[in-house]
Design a protein around this motif. Structure first.
Motif, PDB file in Angstrom:
ATOM      1  N   ASP A 197       0.811  -1.679   0.069  1.00 46.77           N
ATOM      2  CA  ASP A 197      -0.034   0.363   0.344  1.00 46.77           C
ATOM      3  C   ASP A 197       0.604   1.108   0.000  1.00 46.77           C
ATOM      4  OD1 ASP A 197      -2.218   1.359  -0.271  1.00 46.77           O
ATOM      5  OD2 ASP A 197      -2.986   0.648   1.706  1.00 46.77           O
ATOM      6  N   ASP A 257      -7.788   0.303   7.621  1.00 48.72           N
ATOM      7  CA  ASP A 257      -7.458   0.454   7.278  1.00 48.72           C
ATOM      8  C   ASP A 257      -6.651   1.747   8.022  1.00 48.72           C
ATOM      9  OD1 ASP A 257      -7.309   3.022   5.350  1.00 48.72           O
ATOM     10  OD2 ASP A 257      -9.021   3.010   4.783  1.00 48.72           O
ATOM     11  N   ASP A 289      -3.159  -2.827  -3.134  1.00 52.19           N
ATOM     12  CA  ASP A 289      -4.559  -2.475  -3.159  1.00 52.19           C
ATOM     13  C   ASP A 289      -4.149  -1.155  -4.487  1.00 52.19           C
ATOM     14  OD1 ASP A 289      -6.291  -0.156  -1.719  1.00 52.19           O
ATOM     15  OD2 ASP A 289      -5.096   1.166  -1.260  1.00 52.19           O
ATOM     16  N   ASP A 322      -7.065  -2.383   1.426  1.00 45.69           N
ATOM     17  CA  ASP A 322      -6.442  -1.537   3.101  1.00 45.69           C
ATOM     18  C   ASP A 322      -7.803  -2.092   4.074  1.00 45.69           C
ATOM     19  OD1 ASP A 322      -8.148   0.280   1.950  1.00 45.69           O
ATOM     20  OD2 ASP A 322      -6.385   2.688   2.544  1.00 45.69           O
ATOM     21  N   ILE A 337      -2.637  -6.018   3.069  1.00 45.17           N
ATOM     22  CA  ILE A 337      -2.607  -4.381   3.151  1.00 45.17           C
ATOM     23  C   ILE A 337      -2.696  -3.387   3.563  1.00 45.17           C
ATOM     24  CG2 ILE A 337      -3.792  -2.855   1.041  1.00 45.17           C
ATOM     25  CD1 ILE A 337      -4.438  -5.055  -0.513  1.00 45.17           C
ATOM     26  N   SER A 355      -0.728  -0.345   5.084  1.00 47.04           N
ATOM     27  CA  SER A 355      -1.529   1.018   5.089  1.00 47.04           C
ATOM     28  C   SER A 355      -0.546   1.455   6.243  1.00 47.04           C
ATOM     29  CB  SER A 355      -2.003   0.768   4.678  1.00 47.04           C
ATOM     30  OG  SER A 355      -3.280   0.485   5.906  1.00 47.04           O
TER      31      SER A 355
END
Length: 210
Positions: free
Chosen positions: A27, A56, A119, A136, A142, A146
């Motif tokens: 990411d 995320d 991503d 994310d 991912i 991130s």
């Protein structure tokens, strides 16, 4: 009704069932700011020792990200952080800079991943890959990448704030806040501002004011 929980290991589990053990998440952070670098991370996490709360990075508080950053790097099988500075972004544009930066991360991972979860983008790499929209949010690997990229970049911007305090970079991280825009008007851009972004920002602003 409550929203159903997202299975953040859905993609990882699919590849584990195919016999792929080293699954990397990739990411980036910093595509939108007016100044500072783009930062990318590729990371291979152990999938039998999941860290609770990985998500995320935009959904997490700064304090939570800092806490998870240390845990993630401690547990990671491998990780690589790369950046593309303002001059690269101005030279080849933000999309190409992102792809180049992500590719550099992946190619410098050791061990080499069996598959790469990315991503939203596709990369020119030799290992199998899957592009995941809102990766994310939907992939644990991912999401971990991130968080690492976000904390790393935030710390860089806090360091830049000491060099260029008038732009309030410790708070805005280079994004175009009202205070940041006012500082650019008053002092002009500093050496780490993205010239193409500044130019486009003023052009777009002029159009909306016509």
């Amino acid at each position: 009704m409550d929203k159903p929980q997202i299975d953040k290991l859905e993609f990882e589990r699919k590849y584990l069932e195919q016999g792929k053990n080293y699954i990397a998440g990739v990411d980036e952070v910093g595509r939108g700011p007016l100044c500072g670098p783009l930062v990318c991370c590729a990371i291979i996490m152990p999938l039998d020792d999941i860290i609770e709360g990985v998500d995320d990075s935009k959904k997490l508080s700064a304090k939570k990200r800092e806490y998870l950053y240390d845990l993630i790097l401690k547990k990671a099988i491998a990780y690589k952080i790369c950046s593309a500075d303002h001059s690269v972004i101005d030279e080849i544009n933000i999309l190409e800079a992102t792809k180049r930066c992500m590719k550099e991360c992946v190619e410098n991972l050791s061990p080499t991943p069996d598959v790469v979860l990315i991503d939203a983008l596709k990369l020119d790499i030799s290992v199998p890959q899957e592009s995941i929209i809102k990766g994310d949010l939907h992939s644990y690997s991912i999401g971990a990448a991130s968080i690492v990229a976000k904390v790393y970049r935030d710390r860089l911007m806090e360091d830049y704030d000491k060099l260029y305090p008038q732009y309030d970079l410790a708070s805005n991280k280079g994004y175009g806040t009202k205070k940041h825009i006012q500082a650019i008007k008053e002092y002009g851009p500093c050496p780490i501002h993205r010239k193409t972004f500044i130019k486009n920002f003023w052009e777009d602003r002029a159009k909306t004011e016509q």
